[in-house]
Scaffold this active site. Sequence first.
Site, PDB file in Angstrom:
ATOM      1  N   SER A 237      -9.721  -0.973   7.179  1.00 26.03           N
ATOM      2  CA  SER A 237      -9.139  -0.703   5.861  1.00 26.03           C
ATOM      3  C   SER A 237      -8.451  -1.885   5.186  1.00 26.03           C
ATOM      4  CB  SER A 237      -8.151   0.457   5.950  1.00 26.03           C
ATOM      5  OG  SER A 237      -8.839   1.670   5.987  1.00 26.03           O
TER       6      SER A 237
ATOM      7  N   LYS B 116       0.867  -1.181   0.000  1.00 27.38           N
ATOM      8  CA  LYS B 116       0.000   0.000   0.000  1.00 27.38           C
ATOM      9  C   LYS B 116       0.905   1.232   0.000  1.00 27.38           C
ATOM     10  CE  LYS B 116      -3.894   1.855   2.774  1.00 27.38           C
ATOM     11  NZ  LYS B 116      -4.707   1.612   3.991  1.00 27.38           N
TER      12      LYS B 116
ATOM     13  N   SER C  73      -9.611   1.523   3.084  1.00 30.23           N
ATOM     14  CA  SER C  73      -8.775   2.374   2.272  1.00 30.23           C
ATOM     15  C   SER C  73      -7.729   1.617   1.463  1.00 30.23           C
ATOM     16  CB  SER C  73      -8.048   3.372   3.178  1.00 30.23           C
ATOM     17  OG  SER C  73      -7.158   2.702   4.048  1.00 30.23           O
TER      18      SER C  73
END
Lengths: 479, 488
Positions: free
Chosen positions: B178, B79, B154
């Site tokens: 997330s 990420k 997210s």
Amino acid sequence: MNYETVIGLEVHVELKTKTKIFCGCRNASGAEPNTHVCPVCLGHPGTLPVLNEEAVDLALRAALALHCHINQDNKFDRKNYFYPDLPKGYQISQYDRPIGEHGYVTIEVGGVEKRIGITRLHLEEDAGKSTHSIDGTHTLVDYNRTGVPLVEIVSEPDIRSPEEARLYLEALRSILLYCRVSDCKMEEGSLRCDANISLRPLGSETFGNKAELKNMNSFRNVERGLEHEVVRQTAVLSSGGTVVQETRRFDEATQTTLSMRSKEEAHDYRYFADPDLVRVHIDDVWMESARAQIPELPQAKMARYRRDYELSAYDAGVLTAEVEVARYFEELIAGGVPAKTASNWVMGDLLAYLNSTHRTMDQSPVSPAQLAALIGEIESNRISLKQGREVFRLMAESGKSAAAIIEERGMVQLSDESALGSILDEVLANNPKSVEDYLGGKEKALAALVGQTMKATKGQANPGIVNKLLLEKLAGKKG
Amino acid sequence: MMETVKQIQESLAKRETKPSEWVAKALQQIDAHDGQIGAFLTVDREQALAAAKRLDETETEQVERSGPQPLFGIPYALKDNICTEGLRTTAASRILENYIPPYSATVLHRLEGAGGVLVGKTNMDEFAMGSSTETSAFQVTHNPHRVGHVPGGSSGGSAAAVAANMVPFALGSDTGGSIRQPAAFCGVVGVKPTYGRVSRYGLIAFASSLDQIGPFTQTVEDAAIVLNAICGFDPLDSTSTQRKAERFDEDLAAGVRGLRVGVLRHAVDGGVDAGVAAAFQKAMEVLKDAGAELVEMDLPHLDYAVATYYLLAPAEASSNLARYDGVRYGRRVEAATLLDMYEKSRSEGFGREVKRRIMIGTYALSSGYYDAYYLRAQKMRTLIRQDFTEAFATCDVIASPTVPTPAFAIGEKVDNPLQMYLNDIFTIPANLAGLPSISVPCGAVDGLPVGLQLVGQAFAEKTLLRVAYAYEQMRGFERSLGSEEVGQ
């Protein structure tokens, strides 16, 4: 109307740790800008603080030496505000649980002891150093200081005069130096002081509006700044005015204080516990080991010098004001030097020499052992005190031992009575006027004759023996 | 279909394939499908190929020197809020658009040490603030099961990259769901470890007391393998646990007989989509058939979890994001005064959702409001923790749907932040209590995957994985059951 002065001081002291408080960068001043920095103290995204236990240890020692109550469970909080020298946008500090609270420092005012309360002592990180260009177009920031551990020491509003403020600062500095927690060099910024000062009608219990005084770079300037504030605020109040609650800056050039901001900015630091750090528990073992690191403190030492060495309050005060001076003095005594002699040498020739060469005691070119050896030469009458002082100067300049200098210069003291006797006869014969004066009752003439003898022997004559022989010979002439 | 981490491990161990073949395969898959999906913000093609080539050449030597590396030659993605030295790391924010970190996150060092090959950085909601990856300043990411739908957030890019077979595993971060929510939306496995299990050093902070890094994988076993590599004490993170590292893949097949699965009463409430509720109930039957004891249970303060979270997380974020001031790195908009420079840099650098949360957090911490908001939320957090402690007296893991609904359409909830926040009702409590949690695919509604969430006791990841693995083996389908999947 008579006014009472009320002063409280906020002192920031840099702790002498090897590394910064939350990263592994060196804690050292004077380096090239931005050389002692890393992603952590520059506040790069994703970095995290890790507490340096040495900083806690030094803060704990300072808090104990200042008689504080210790909060054994410590947490750190974020103080949020924006400034370019604050890389994270918040300062890690201690908000509602300082490591130390409710301590005090004892000062002596006009021969009377007085306690100045310490509200709190807490641990925090220092910010960087901003340098603004003169034309105001840019600011340069040095982050070497960012993350240097600090303790903030806040006094109670117990201080009643600028002089007391200076005495408090001197006592505080001395304690912190003794404990080896900080260099406490105000000129270099390792000790910084802000002062809150207000006046109130004598006898009143409520506080008046205060001014916060900043930008004082020496204890003397703290005292002067406060003195100016007393005069200024007295004038404002006496003319029926109100003191504006504001921050003022001490201006060294004019020795006055100037308003920094006309409108006081309201700060909301939005303190909250820093989630990146865990609580630090100071257990009893840690407390005891910190306590064991506290040496005999200046006031106790001073009392002991007065009692054991029969020194005057003034002498004991000078000898204990700085731990290095006291240590030097004690090493002389350990080297067999009588206390009064040791005191005279330290407070006389040694401190004078260091002051004139802008050195501190730990930079003394003559070690206590070397000085003790020199004093030994004098005590054993090998050289005179006058010669000894000359030898001291030469030792300081050359780094050589007393024995070597005495040898080199042939500075042996003339104590042989028969040798001196013939020199004296010559002096008496060459100075008939002085002899006549002395015999005529002018005792001062004796000094002139001693002086002539010393001159004739290039200072090597033992003044005690010269005196004795002169008196004998003059007595003979009288009869 | 991309082979699993386990399958690649076996193939490499037998010398049937070489690391560079797997890295090439990952890059081919990205080339073929990422134009449509938008999972990656940065693909580090040359570095990945060079690293794989080095592994090809040193393989024998390496194995002889220190034994096989657990992730040897396996491509993966991170990420884009995990710092990678020399490789742009943006947190999907304009303010860090050109930020190249001078250091790497601890997880990167761990994965490199385990032999993994980083192929790129994935899209996300800006600073991990969002549940759909729509707040990214740079691009939209589509759900591989249905283009036009969100992948969740997210960590939507990491979830989509694994779901679209671009990489066999990826790391994300989970502050309020997330990892688990996008795992559920994309039909893959996602784990949020116990707070403190994985070092946060190098993870761009959103809410420090809640953030935790974890893996996305195709299978529960793969998740265990990746956890082996990334968990463990880190002296650079004071909140990382000093507990000894565990072998999370050891007792996976031990079964669930004798284990008590707490079924959250709210799990099939009116607020939960009927299809999701049905898939969840079916999953509970599977676990029961496997030998688990089902126990009805409740978290009395669950209704307050979302409100608590949306005060605490923004409060921490408002402070964590203060460092983006244009002074030392990141976007700076020149201006006449310092204050103007701050205001312009931050106004242009942050997106709407980030600004919204900074404002909420600043407000919650302000004097006069602190007690009513931040302090009260902290007290509620304590009560929620206590709810879990009490719940674990009656069960070993707590089950619920991961999300009340399947993936929604892109744009559907952008203008309704409250509805978006309520999406996190089941995932948030585990963050507030610091507990480990996993999402495993448990079916689909109209072709969109649904996730089963399990929450375990602190540091009981092994129990959690064991239950998830037992379910996975018996659920009756291979993978996510999604349809129209891109990347097959």
